[in-house]
Motif scaffolding. Structure first.
Motif, mmCIF file in Angstrom:
data_model
loop_
_atom_site.group_PDB
_atom_site.id
_atom_site.type_symbol
_atom_site.label_atom_id
_atom_site.label_comp_id
_atom_site.label_asym_id
_atom_site.label_seq_id
_atom_site.Cartn_x
_atom_site.Cartn_y
_atom_site.Cartn_z
ATOM 1 N N ARG A 144 67.936 27.610 -24.289
ATOM 2 C CA ARG A 144 68.575 28.612 -23.440
ATOM 3 C C ARG A 144 70.023 28.870 -23.844
ATOM 4 N N GLY A 145 70.492 28.138 -24.846
ATOM 5 C CA GLY A 145 71.852 28.328 -25.327
ATOM 6 C C GLY A 145 72.868 27.385 -24.726
ATOM 7 N N PHE A 146 72.453 26.541 -23.772
ATOM 8 C CA PHE A 146 73.384 25.609 -23.155
ATOM 9 C C PHE A 146 73.492 24.328 -23.984
ATOM 10 N N TYR A 147 74.575 23.599 -23.735
ATOM 11 C CA TYR A 147 74.895 22.441 -24.566
ATOM 12 C C TYR A 147 74.403 21.133 -23.947
ATOM 13 N N THR A 148 74.009 20.217 -24.824
ATOM 14 C CA THR A 148 73.743 18.832 -24.463
ATOM 15 C C THR A 148 74.531 17.957 -25.428
ATOM 16 N N THR A 149 74.689 16.703 -25.062
ATOM 17 C CA THR A 149 75.307 15.739 -25.953
ATOM 18 C C THR A 149 74.691 14.382 -25.666
ATOM 19 N N SER A 150 75.198 13.347 -26.274
ATOM 20 C CA SER A 150 74.596 12.035 -26.085
ATOM 21 C C SER A 150 75.656 10.950 -26.131
ATOM 22 N N TYR A 151 75.303 9.844 -25.506
ATOM 23 C CA TYR A 151 76.084 8.609 -25.605
ATOM 24 C C TYR A 151 75.080 7.470 -25.778
ATOM 25 N N GLY A 152 75.083 6.876 -26.949
ATOM 26 C CA GLY A 152 74.094 5.844 -27.218
ATOM 27 C C GLY A 152 72.693 6.406 -27.031
ATOM 28 N N PRO A 153 71.831 5.735 -26.232
ATOM 29 C CA PRO A 153 70.470 6.226 -26.027
ATOM 30 C C PRO A 153 70.355 7.286 -24.939
ATOM 31 N N PHE A 154 71.468 7.701 -24.353
ATOM 32 C CA PHE A 154 71.444 8.617 -23.221
ATOM 33 C C PHE A 154 71.677 10.058 -23.673
ATOM 34 N N MET A 155 70.823 10.966 -23.230
ATOM 35 C CA MET A 155 71.073 12.382 -23.385
ATOM 36 C C MET A 155 71.801 12.871 -22.139
ATOM 37 N N LEU A 156 72.857 13.654 -22.336
ATOM 38 C CA LEU A 156 73.702 14.104 -21.233
ATOM 39 C C LEU A 156 73.630 15.614 -21.108
ATOM 40 N N ARG A 157 73.473 16.079 -19.877
ATOM 41 C CA ARG A 157 73.417 17.505 -19.582
ATOM 42 C C ARG A 157 74.312 17.796 -18.380
ATOM 43 N N SER A 158 74.674 19.058 -18.229
ATOM 44 C CA SER A 158 75.507 19.492 -17.107
ATOM 45 C C SER A 158 74.636 20.008 -15.973
ATOM 46 N N ALA A 159 75.006 19.645 -14.748
ATOM 47 C CA ALA A 159 74.469 20.287 -13.549
ATOM 48 C C ALA A 159 75.644 20.907 -12.807
ATOM 49 N N PHE A 160 75.462 22.122 -12.305
ATOM 50 C CA PHE A 160 76.498 22.818 -11.554
ATOM 51 C C PHE A 160 76.022 23.032 -10.119
ATOM 52 N N GLN A 161 76.921 22.775 -9.164
ATOM 53 C CA GLN A 161 76.652 23.109 -7.768
ATOM 54 C C GLN A 161 77.636 24.181 -7.318
ATOM 55 N N PRO A 162 77.155 25.294 -6.784
ATOM 56 C CA PRO A 162 78.067 26.373 -6.392
ATOM 57 C C PRO A 162 78.983 25.983 -5.239
ATOM 58 N N ILE A 163 80.150 26.570 -5.263
ATOM 59 C CA ILE A 163 81.133 26.489 -4.187
ATOM 60 C C ILE A 163 81.361 27.922 -3.710
ATOM 61 N N PHE A 164 81.224 28.146 -2.413
ATOM 62 C CA PHE A 164 81.187 29.502 -1.861
ATOM 63 C C PHE A 164 82.403 29.815 -1.000
ATOM 64 N N SER A 165 82.727 31.102 -0.947
ATOM 65 C CA SER A 165 83.557 31.644 0.126
ATOM 66 C C SER A 165 82.638 32.416 1.057
ATOM 67 N N GLN A 166 83.144 32.732 2.237
ATOM 68 C CA GLN A 166 82.351 33.441 3.246
ATOM 69 C C GLN A 166 83.243 34.452 3.945
ATOM 70 N N ASN A 167 82.804 35.711 4.018
ATOM 71 C CA ASN A 167 83.619 36.685 4.726
ATOM 72 C C ASN A 167 83.280 36.675 6.220
ATOM 73 N N LYS A 168 83.927 37.544 6.972
ATOM 74 C CA LYS A 168 83.765 37.518 8.423
ATOM 75 C C LYS A 168 82.364 37.905 8.868
ATOM 76 N N HIS A 169 81.591 38.501 7.982
ATOM 77 C CA HIS A 169 80.213 38.864 8.304
ATOM 78 C C HIS A 169 79.213 37.784 7.878
ATOM 79 N N GLY A 170 79.719 36.676 7.362
ATOM 80 C CA GLY A 170 78.839 35.599 6.939
ATOM 81 C C GLY A 170 78.246 35.790 5.565
ATOM 82 N N ILE A 171 78.748 36.760 4.805
ATOM 83 C CA ILE A 171 78.247 37.013 3.456
ATOM 84 C C ILE A 171 78.936 36.062 2.476
ATOM 85 N N LEU A 172 78.147 35.462 1.606
ATOM 86 C CA LEU A 172 78.633 34.434 0.699
ATOM 87 C C LEU A 172 78.901 34.995 -0.693
#
Length: 316
Positions: A14-42
């Motif tokens: 998919r074009g995203f990056y991985t790397t490794s440390y010793g026997p471990f494969m490392l990947r990124s996970a992202f969790q969104p951080i939201f703002s909310q307007n007065k109508h509750g729209i994120l």
């Protein structure tokens, strides 16, 4: 760090990056951080970057993975994770969202070349096609054994235009002093501490007052660990600018599905390019960019049942 080898990054299908440390494969996970307007729209304002490790194709919890890192490798692996996340943020394609990455100041000491570490951060950020102002360096709760080292680290990052966040604020004397000294751009409230304050009307009133005072000081307030719809509504009531939690979105490994639910509406301005910053660094400052400046309309969140539940974190 002086003498360390450059990390080896691979791109998946998919074009995203991985790397490794010793026997471990490392990947990124992202969790969104939201703002909310007065109508509750994120609107997605940022992502928090989390490491995901695998060994022989089996997932390994972050806590277990870091416990297995050799002591002499701790700083290098910490840096490796940040670089992986920044590169993946560049591949995500969002033009304005920021990325929260963790710094454990307890890993640094007086012998650490903090200036070289900060310069390396700039190098990888520009390589990813980002500008330093979109990277929020989150000072984790582990703290530093040496206050002078902590302040050197924060000063080095800030001088290169990175943003600073303080994690797990709980209004103890040490937390208040940390905010006063570090003057963060973002303050993340401790979920368990918020839970205690929301148990009474007096506590909720005091919490609202604190949020207002920090905003008046130019500090963006973030509540994390939100797991119920009524908690999100409470954040709106007291003016919390940024929100994060399972009630909104779970972490995903280098996600793209968030774009379907929360598409970015506005194209990037011409100034929002890494090339604009090549000649500014490491000195100089730019104006603060409050989270509210990035609010754009998006699909409204689905209504969630209002159940009596407390603020809190789940194991990620």
């Amino acid at each position: 760090m002086p003498g360390r080898r450059d990390p080896h990054f691979l791109q998946d299908d998919r074009g995203f990056y991985t790397t490794s440390y010793g026997p471990f494969m490392l990947r990124s996970a992202f969790q969104p951080i939201f703002s909310q307007n007065k109508h509750g729209i994120l609107t997605i304002e940022a992502f928090e970057a989390l490491i995901r490790a695998q060994r022989n194709g089996q997932p390994v919890s972050p806590e277990h993975f870091f416990s297995l890192v050799e002591k002499d490798d701790a700083v290098a692996v910490d840096t490796l994770c940040r670089e992986l996340h920044i590169l993946n943020m560049g591949k995500l394609g969002r033009k304005k969202a920021r990325l929260f990455i963790n710094f454990n100041p307890g890993l640094f000491d007086a012998a650490t070349d903090i200036q070289a570490e900060a310069d390396r951060m700039v190098e990888i950020t520009v390589k990813a096609g980002l500008r330093p102002g979109r990277i929020v360096c989150e000072i984790t709760e582990q703290g530093s054994r040496d206050e002078a080292v902590l302040h050197r680290l924060v000063a080095a990052l800030r001088s290169r235009l990175f943003r600073i966040a303080v994690d797990d604020y709980g209004a103890d004397d040490s937390d208040t002093r940390r905010v006063d000294e570090l003057k963060p751009d973002v303050l993340k409230f401790d979920a368990a501490w918020v839970r205690r304050f929301t148990e009474t009307s007096a506590g909720m009133g005091l919490l609202k007052l604190m949020v207002e005072q920090f905003i008046e000081r130019g500090i963006t307030v973030l509540f994390e660990g939100l797991e119920e719809d009524h908690q999100i509504e409470f954040c709106q009531e007291i003016g919390v600018q940024l929100m994060q939690g399972y009630a909104l979105a779970r972490p995903e490994i280098v996600p793209r599905t968030f774009d379907d639910r929360f598409p970015e509406q506005t194209p990037a301005p011409a100034a929002d390019t890494a090339s604009q910053f090549r000649n500014q660094l490491p000195g100089g400052v730019t104006p603060q960019e409050p989270a509210t400046a990035y609010m754009q309309a998006s699909s409204p969140r689905p209504h969630l049942a209002r159940r009596a539940a407390t603020f809190g974190k789940r194991t990620r």
